[in-house]
Design a protein around this motif. Structure first.
Motif, PDB file in Angstrom:
ATOM      1  N   ASN A  92     -14.315   0.697  21.207  1.00  0.00           N
ATOM      2  CA  ASN A  92     -14.807   1.651  20.223  1.00  0.00           C
ATOM      3  C   ASN A  92     -13.683   1.989  19.250  1.00  0.00           C
ATOM      4  OD1 ASN A  92     -17.609   2.464  21.159  1.00  0.00           O
ATOM      5  ND2 ASN A  92     -16.402   2.625  23.027  1.00  0.00           N
ATOM      6  N   HIS A  93     -13.899   1.693  17.979  1.00  0.00           N
ATOM      7  CA  HIS A  93     -12.934   1.998  16.928  1.00  0.00           C
ATOM      8  C   HIS A  93     -13.255   3.401  16.426  1.00  0.00           C
ATOM      9  CE1 HIS A  93     -12.071  -2.204  17.301  1.00  0.00           C
ATOM     10  NE2 HIS A  93     -13.309  -2.518  16.958  1.00  0.00           N
ATOM     11  N   LEU A  94     -12.327   4.338  16.606  1.00  0.00           N
ATOM     12  CA  LEU A  94     -12.624   5.747  16.403  1.00  0.00           C
ATOM     13  C   LEU A  94     -11.985   6.363  15.172  1.00  0.00           C
ATOM     14  CD1 LEU A  94     -12.162   6.716  20.148  1.00  0.00           C
ATOM     15  CD2 LEU A  94     -14.311   6.265  18.936  1.00  0.00           C
ATOM     16  N   ARG A  95     -10.917   5.743  14.685  1.00  0.00           N
ATOM     17  CA  ARG A  95     -10.195   6.318  13.547  1.00  0.00           C
ATOM     18  C   ARG A  95      -9.458   5.196  12.839  1.00  0.00           C
ATOM     19  NH1 ARG A  95      -8.090  11.938  13.847  1.00  0.00           N
ATOM     20  NH2 ARG A  95      -7.032  12.285  11.872  1.00  0.00           N
ATOM     21  N   ALA A  96      -9.412   5.262  11.524  1.00  0.00           N
ATOM     22  CA  ALA A  96      -8.715   4.242  10.735  1.00  0.00           C
ATOM     23  C   ALA A  96      -7.229   4.573  10.635  1.00  0.00           C
ATOM     24  CB  ALA A  96      -9.319   4.160   9.333  1.00  0.00           C
ATOM     25  N   ILE A  97      -6.440   3.519  10.470  1.00  0.00           N
ATOM     26  CA  ILE A  97      -5.007   3.663  10.230  1.00  0.00           C
ATOM     27  C   ILE A  97      -4.584   2.547   9.285  1.00  0.00           C
ATOM     28  CG2 ILE A  97      -4.462   2.395  12.352  1.00  0.00           C
ATOM     29  CD1 ILE A  97      -1.853   4.058  12.527  1.00  0.00           C
ATOM     30  N   ARG A  98      -3.711   2.876   8.332  1.00  0.00           N
ATOM     31  CA  ARG A  98      -3.263   1.902   7.326  1.00  0.00           C
ATOM     32  C   ARG A  98      -1.839   1.394   7.574  1.00  0.00           C
ATOM     33  NH1 ARG A  98      -6.648   1.532   3.105  1.00  0.00           N
ATOM     34  NH2 ARG A  98      -8.192   3.169   2.887  1.00  0.00           N
ATOM     35  N   THR A  99      -0.967   2.263   8.033  1.00  0.00           N
ATOM     36  CA  THR A  99       0.435   1.896   8.232  1.00  0.00           C
ATOM     37  C   THR A  99       0.973   2.589   9.474  1.00  0.00           C
ATOM     38  OG1 THR A  99       1.263   3.729   6.899  1.00  0.00           O
ATOM     39  CG2 THR A  99       0.861   1.652   5.749  1.00  0.00           C
ATOM     40  N   GLY A 100       2.139   2.125   9.896  1.00  0.00           N
ATOM     41  CA  GLY A 100       2.796   2.763  11.035  1.00  0.00           C
ATOM     42  C   GLY A 100       2.761   1.862  12.257  1.00  0.00           C
TER      43      GLY A 100
ATOM     44  N   GLU B 246       3.369  -1.400  22.006  1.00  0.00           N
ATOM     45  CA  GLU B 246       3.249  -0.997  20.605  1.00  0.00           C
ATOM     46  C   GLU B 246       2.912  -2.200  19.742  1.00  0.00           C
ATOM     47  OE1 GLU B 246       6.574   2.561  20.552  1.00  0.00           O
ATOM     48  OE2 GLU B 246       7.058   0.651  19.612  1.00  0.00           O
ATOM     49  N   MET B 247       2.262  -1.906  18.614  1.00  0.00           N
ATOM     50  CA  MET B 247       1.954  -2.941  17.629  1.00  0.00           C
ATOM     51  C   MET B 247       2.090  -2.330  16.238  1.00  0.00           C
ATOM     52  SD  MET B 247      -1.547  -5.190  17.179  1.00  0.00           S
ATOM     53  CE  MET B 247      -2.525  -3.796  16.616  1.00  0.00           C
ATOM     54  N   PRO B 248       2.851  -2.976  15.341  1.00  0.00           N
ATOM     55  CA  PRO B 248       2.958  -2.447  13.977  1.00  0.00           C
ATOM     56  C   PRO B 248       1.647  -2.658  13.209  1.00  0.00           C
ATOM     57  CG  PRO B 248       4.203  -4.493  14.179  1.00  0.00           C
ATOM     58  CD  PRO B 248       3.680  -4.168  15.543  1.00  0.00           C
ATOM     59  N   VAL B 249       1.335  -1.681  12.375  1.00  0.00           N
ATOM     60  CA  VAL B 249       0.169  -1.781  11.498  1.00  0.00           C
ATOM     61  C   VAL B 249       0.704  -2.075  10.105  1.00  0.00           C
ATOM     62  CG1 VAL B 249      -1.862  -0.621  10.567  1.00  0.00           C
ATOM     63  CG2 VAL B 249      -1.114  -0.152  12.921  1.00  0.00           C
ATOM     64  N   GLU B 250       0.427  -3.271   9.636  1.00  0.00           N
ATOM     65  CA  GLU B 250       0.919  -3.757   8.351  1.00  0.00           C
ATOM     66  C   GLU B 250      -0.145  -4.675   7.761  1.00  0.00           C
ATOM     67  OE1 GLU B 250       4.561  -5.233   9.894  1.00  0.00           O
ATOM     68  OE2 GLU B 250       3.650  -6.972  10.808  1.00  0.00           O
ATOM     69  N   PRO B 251      -0.010  -5.089   6.510  1.00  0.00           N
ATOM     70  CA  PRO B 251      -1.073  -5.852   5.851  1.00  0.00           C
ATOM     71  C   PRO B 251      -1.587  -7.068   6.621  1.00  0.00           C
ATOM     72  CG  PRO B 251       0.498  -5.134   4.219  1.00  0.00           C
ATOM     73  CD  PRO B 251       1.069  -4.754   5.568  1.00  0.00           C
ATOM     74  N   ARG B 252      -0.744  -7.754   7.372  1.00  0.00           N
ATOM     75  CA  ARG B 252      -1.241  -8.958   8.053  1.00  0.00           C
ATOM     76  C   ARG B 252      -2.204  -8.656   9.198  1.00  0.00           C
ATOM     77  NH1 ARG B 252       1.648 -10.409  12.401  1.00  0.00           N
ATOM     78  NH2 ARG B 252       3.357  -9.026  12.881  1.00  0.00           N
ATOM     79  N   VAL B 253      -2.320  -7.381   9.631  1.00  0.00           N
ATOM     80  CA  VAL B 253      -3.314  -7.015  10.646  1.00  0.00           C
ATOM     81  C   VAL B 253      -4.407  -6.123  10.063  1.00  0.00           C
ATOM     82  CG1 VAL B 253      -1.754  -7.326  12.598  1.00  0.00           C
ATOM     83  CG2 VAL B 253      -1.961  -5.059  11.550  1.00  0.00           C
ATOM     84  N   HIS B 254      -4.466  -6.059   8.732  1.00  0.00           N
ATOM     85  CA  HIS B 254      -5.509  -5.281   8.049  1.00  0.00           C
ATOM     86  C   HIS B 254      -6.785  -6.094   7.898  1.00  0.00           C
ATOM     87  CE1 HIS B 254      -2.574  -2.417   5.752  1.00  0.00           C
ATOM     88  NE2 HIS B 254      -2.697  -2.103   7.027  1.00  0.00           N
ATOM     89  N   GLN B 255      -7.877  -5.395   7.755  1.00  0.00           N
ATOM     90  CA  GLN B 255      -9.102  -6.020   7.279  1.00  0.00           C
ATOM     91  C   GLN B 255      -9.148  -5.801   5.762  1.00  0.00           C
ATOM     92  OE1 GLN B 255     -10.966  -3.398   6.028  1.00  0.00           O
ATOM     93  NE2 GLN B 255     -12.141  -2.505   7.701  1.00  0.00           N
ATOM     94  N   PRO B 256     -10.128  -6.344   5.059  1.00  0.00           N
ATOM     95  CA  PRO B 256     -10.099  -6.301   3.586  1.00  0.00           C
ATOM     96  C   PRO B 256     -10.005  -4.913   2.954  1.00  0.00           C
ATOM     97  CG  PRO B 256     -11.672  -7.933   4.310  1.00  0.00           C
ATOM     98  CD  PRO B 256     -11.215  -7.204   5.545  1.00  0.00           C
ATOM     99  N   TYR B 257     -10.369  -3.838   3.676  1.00  0.00           N
ATOM    100  CA  TYR B 257     -10.288  -2.489   3.119  1.00  0.00           C
ATOM    101  C   TYR B 257      -8.901  -1.870   3.273  1.00  0.00           C
ATOM    102  CZ  TYR B 257     -15.344  -2.827   2.974  1.00  0.00           C
ATOM    103  OH  TYR B 257     -16.633  -3.234   2.733  1.00  0.00           O
ATOM    104  N   GLY B 258      -7.961  -2.629   3.825  1.00  0.00           N
ATOM    105  CA  GLY B 258      -6.593  -2.137   3.943  1.00  0.00           C
ATOM    106  C   GLY B 258      -6.338  -1.267   5.163  1.00  0.00           C
ATOM    107  N   ILE B 259      -7.219  -1.352   6.154  1.00  0.00           N
ATOM    108  CA  ILE B 259      -7.011  -0.610   7.400  1.00  0.00           C
ATOM    109  C   ILE B 259      -6.899  -1.591   8.560  1.00  0.00           C
ATOM    110  CG2 ILE B 259      -8.156   1.490   6.569  1.00  0.00           C
ATOM    111  CD1 ILE B 259     -10.657   0.653   8.131  1.00  0.00           C
TER     112      ILE B 259
END
Length: 144
Positions: free
Chosen positions: A90-98, A40-53
């Motif tokens: 292949n990046h198939l879907r965006a995610i912002r948090t979780g 598992e890996m948390p999705v939080e701002p430090r792993v976002h790209q500039p669009y917040g995903i």
């Protein structure tokens, strides 16, 4: 796989080194069996790209960590080392948090080449990323 062996492998992988990209991204190995490895890996701002995903590079880092470690578990590390030679993501879907969960399984587990696929999913089971990875299995004598 016996529960004690499963726990030993997960502990070894989660404590292998304290100074690496997996630790920086808070990747945590959560399950292992004879043919797969999950983290598992948390999705939080430090792993976002500039669009917040989630940054695609973070997904690839999770996938490569899983694919490499899956190979490590299936070779004699005293004699050989798995070396990544190709990754296709292949990046198939965006995610912002979780949290995202990646699961690596073998497509081919040969003596000299391992090919794995890694599926990264969100908490709802949506496929976020699909990656294939090739590791060449190299004798230590040929690594220098």
């Amino acid at each position: 796989m016996e529960e004690s062996k499963r726990k030993e492998i997960l502990d070894r992988l989660n404590n292998w080194s304290q100074d690496n990209l997996g630790k920086t991204l808070n990747i945590k190995f959560t399950d292992v069996d004879d043919e797969s490895l999950t983290a598992e890996m948390p999705v939080e701002p430090r792993v976002h790209q500039p669009y917040g995903i989630l940054h695609g590079g973070a997904s690839v880092a999770l996938a490569e960590t899983l694919g490499s470690c899956l190979s490590v578990l299936h070779v004699d590390m005293e004699k050989v080392a798995p070396v990544g030679t190709n990754i296709n993501s292949n990046h198939l879907r965006a995610i912002r948090t979780g949290t995202v969960t990646g699961k690596a399984t073998f497509i081919r587990k040969g003596n000299t080449v391992h090919v794995s696929q890694i599926e990264i999913r969100d908490a709802k089971g949506h496929l976020i990323n699909h990656t294939t990875m090739t590791n060449n299995i190299i004798p230590h004598s040929k690594l220098s």
